[in-house]
Design a protein around this motif. Structure first.
Motif, PDB file in Angstrom:
ATOM      1  N   GLU A 272      -2.523   4.511 -12.527  1.00 44.50           N
ATOM      2  CA  GLU A 272      -1.204   4.679 -11.913  1.00 44.50           C
ATOM      3  C   GLU A 272      -0.100   4.641 -12.965  1.00 44.50           C
ATOM      4  O   GLU A 272       0.898   5.364 -12.861  1.00 44.50           O
ATOM      5  N   VAL A 273      -0.272   3.795 -13.993  1.00 43.97           N
ATOM      6  CA  VAL A 273       0.705   3.734 -15.088  1.00 43.97           C
ATOM      7  C   VAL A 273       0.622   5.008 -15.929  1.00 43.97           C
ATOM      8  O   VAL A 273       1.651   5.560 -16.342  1.00 43.97           O
ATOM      9  N   ILE A 274      -0.594   5.478 -16.168  1.00 44.57           N
ATOM     10  CA  ILE A 274      -0.768   6.731 -16.926  1.00 44.57           C
ATOM     11  C   ILE A 274      -0.082   7.878 -16.194  1.00 44.57           C
ATOM     12  O   ILE A 274       0.609   8.704 -16.805  1.00 44.57           O
TER      13      ILE A 274
ATOM     14  N   SER B  35       4.617   1.281  -9.729  1.00 43.84           N
ATOM     15  CA  SER B  35       4.765   0.227  -8.730  1.00 43.84           C
ATOM     16  C   SER B  35       5.399   0.760  -7.454  1.00 43.84           C
ATOM     17  O   SER B  35       4.947   0.452  -6.343  1.00 43.84           O
ATOM     18  N   TYR B  36       6.456   1.551  -7.606  1.00 49.15           N
ATOM     19  CA  TYR B  36       7.146   2.102  -6.423  1.00 49.15           C
ATOM     20  C   TYR B  36       6.182   2.962  -5.603  1.00 49.15           C
ATOM     21  O   TYR B  36       6.088   2.820  -4.370  1.00 49.15           O
ATOM     22  N   LYS B  37       5.462   3.854  -6.288  1.00 47.54           N
ATOM     23  CA  LYS B  37       4.542   4.743  -5.582  1.00 47.54           C
ATOM     24  C   LYS B  37       3.433   3.950  -4.889  1.00 47.54           C
ATOM     25  O   LYS B  37       3.072   4.246  -3.743  1.00 47.54           O
ATOM     26  N   MET B  38       2.883   2.955  -5.561  1.00 46.02           N
ATOM     27  CA  MET B  38       1.810   2.163  -4.952  1.00 46.02           C
ATOM     28  C   MET B  38       2.298   1.401  -3.735  1.00 46.02           C
ATOM     29  O   MET B  38       1.599   1.299  -2.720  1.00 46.02           O
ATOM     30  N   ILE B  39       3.524   0.875  -3.813  1.00 49.20           N
ATOM     31  CA  ILE B  39       4.064   0.103  -2.695  1.00 49.20           C
ATOM     32  C   ILE B  39       4.303   0.991  -1.482  1.00 49.20           C
ATOM     33  O   ILE B  39       3.917   0.651  -0.361  1.00 49.20           O
ATOM     34  N   VAL B  40       4.950   2.149  -1.690  1.00 45.97           N
ATOM     35  CA  VAL B  40       5.302   2.988  -0.535  1.00 45.97           C
ATOM     36  C   VAL B  40       4.130   3.825  -0.033  1.00 45.97           C
ATOM     37  O   VAL B  40       4.081   4.184   1.152  1.00 45.97           O
ATOM     38  N   GLU B  41       3.184   4.143  -0.918  1.00 52.40           N
ATOM     39  CA  GLU B  41       2.076   5.009  -0.511  1.00 52.40           C
ATOM     40  C   GLU B  41       0.846   4.240  -0.062  1.00 52.40           C
ATOM     41  O   GLU B  41       0.038   4.766   0.709  1.00 52.40           O
ATOM     42  N   ASN B  42       0.688   3.000  -0.544  1.00 50.72           N
ATOM     43  CA  ASN B  42      -0.515   2.242  -0.227  1.00 50.72           C
ATOM     44  C   ASN B  42      -0.232   0.895   0.439  1.00 50.72           C
ATOM     45  O   ASN B  42      -0.735   0.633   1.539  1.00 50.72           O
ATOM     46  N   THR B  43       0.573   0.069  -0.240  1.00 49.69           N
ATOM     47  CA  THR B  43       0.729  -1.309   0.231  1.00 49.69           C
ATOM     48  C   THR B  43       1.431  -1.381   1.583  1.00 49.69           C
ATOM     49  O   THR B  43       0.916  -1.997   2.527  1.00 49.69           O
ATOM     50  N   ILE B  44       2.608  -0.782   1.686  1.00 42.69           N
ATOM     51  CA  ILE B  44       3.361  -0.861   2.942  1.00 42.69           C
ATOM     52  C   ILE B  44       2.587  -0.241   4.105  1.00 42.69           C
ATOM     53  O   ILE B  44       2.469  -0.869   5.163  1.00 42.69           O
ATOM     54  N   PRO B  45       2.034   0.967   3.969  1.00 41.14           N
ATOM     55  CA  PRO B  45       1.260   1.520   5.088  1.00 41.14           C
ATOM     56  C   PRO B  45       0.077   0.638   5.491  1.00 41.14           C
ATOM     57  O   PRO B  45      -0.223   0.498   6.692  1.00 41.14           O
ATOM     58  N   SER B  46      -0.592   0.021   4.516  1.00 43.69           N
ATOM     59  CA  SER B  46      -1.741  -0.833   4.829  1.00 43.69           C
ATOM     60  C   SER B  46      -1.303  -2.097   5.562  1.00 43.69           C
ATOM     61  O   SER B  46      -1.944  -2.516   6.539  1.00 43.69           O
ATOM     62  N   VAL B  47      -0.218  -2.708   5.092  1.00 42.70           N
ATOM     63  CA  VAL B  47       0.274  -3.920   5.753  1.00 42.70           C
ATOM     64  C   VAL B  47       0.773  -3.588   7.155  1.00 42.70           C
ATOM     65  O   VAL B  47       0.554  -4.353   8.108  1.00 42.70           O
ATOM     66  N   GLU B  48       1.448  -2.452   7.303  1.00 40.38           N
ATOM     67  CA  GLU B  48       1.917  -2.048   8.631  1.00 40.38           C
ATOM     68  C   GLU B  48       0.749  -1.824   9.590  1.00 40.38           C
ATOM     69  O   GLU B  48       0.822  -2.192  10.773  1.00 40.38           O
TER      70      GLU B  48
END
Length: 267
Positions: free
Chosen positions: A43-45, A153-166
């Motif tokens: 993701e950093v790459i 970090s932004y992409k992981m949060i909006v694309e993975n973390t938030i949808p999963s928690v929701e």
């Protein structure tokens, strides 16, 4: 294994002949043999690929990079984002504080792949695109690495973390409603306590996740601020006028996310 010779300011380095990275990446491989290879998150790459592409477009728009170089750099960055060169980023997370080695890993891979796209053989002939002078133009490890981390970090949060928690929150909310009238014994201090319903218990989990989602979303505004354009110490030295705002806008365009130039790049 076959090798080719790459050179940097410290001399010659043997690099695996079929790899796009160069001397500084290979030095890092040899100097930081800590843990499994390639532990730097992809993701950093990919964050680096977005910013290198944006920098090439911005440098061209501001008159300091040719159209041919812009297009070649962009093409390689697109290949990286498509996952075609994941095996070209072998470095571990243990490196200098500024992330110089990963920045140079990206620069070297992009420059050498562009050389091949021009119809040349890896390691032979003069390169049109230089890792530092072209791919890293108007940049420093001190502003690229934080930018790559913010993008990742932004992409992981909006694309993975938030949808999963929701999804988890919504599932528990359904259970809360379904079992709202199912009475159970409460527990506290390893003992039976006063009763409550199973639905009420699940509602507590729902509330915790809602607060967690608020906390996640509250981080996004700060993460949307990008250091790119501050260069080595935050002053923006060696960048053309208007670079920081323009490059942040390009990153926003390429990612579809609301990135902007940080107001204070000394942070």
């Amino acid at each position: 294994m076959d090798y080719r010779i790459e050179k940097d300011t410290m001399g010659e380095v043997k690099v695996p002949a079929d790899k796009y990275w160069g001397a500084q990446t290979e030095r890092s491989r040899n100097n930081f043999k800590i843990g499994p290879e390639a532990s730097m998150p992809l993701e950093v790459i990919y964050g680096f690929a977005y910013l290198k592409k944006a920098a090439a477009h911005t440098n061209h728009a501001l008159g300091v990079l040719s159209e041919e170089k812009r297009d070649l750099i962009s093409k390689v960055c697109d290949e990286i984002l498509e996952g075609k060169h994941d095996d070209q980023f072998p470095l571990v997370i243990w490196q200098t504080g500024s992330g110089t080695q990963s920045n140079m890993n990206a620069n070297e891979v992009i420059a050498n792949r562009a050389h091949v796209l021009k119809g040349n053989k890896l390691g032979e002939g003069d390169r049109l695109i230089h890792p530092n002078d072209d791919v890293n133009k108007s940049q420093s490890s001190n502003d690229t690495y934080p930018t790559a981390m913010h993008i990742a970090s932004y992409k992981m949060i909006v694309e993975n973390t938030i949808p999963s928690v929701e999804k988890l929150r919504d599932t528990l909310a359904e259970k809360s409603q379904k079992y709202w009238e199912v009475v159970k014994i409460g527990r506290t201090h390893l003992m039976d306590a006063t009763p409550l319903t199973l639905g009420q218990e699940f509602s507590g989990y729902v509330s915790q996740l809602n607060h967690g989602l608020k906390a996640l979303k509250n981080t996004l505004d700060h993460l949307s601020e990008l250091a790119l354009g501050g260069t080595a110490v935050g002053t923006g030295i060696n960048t053309p006028e208007g670079y920081a705002e323009h490059v942040a806008g390009k990153i926003a365009d390429f990612t579809g996310l609301p990135f902007r130039a940080a107001e204070n790049k000394f942070e």
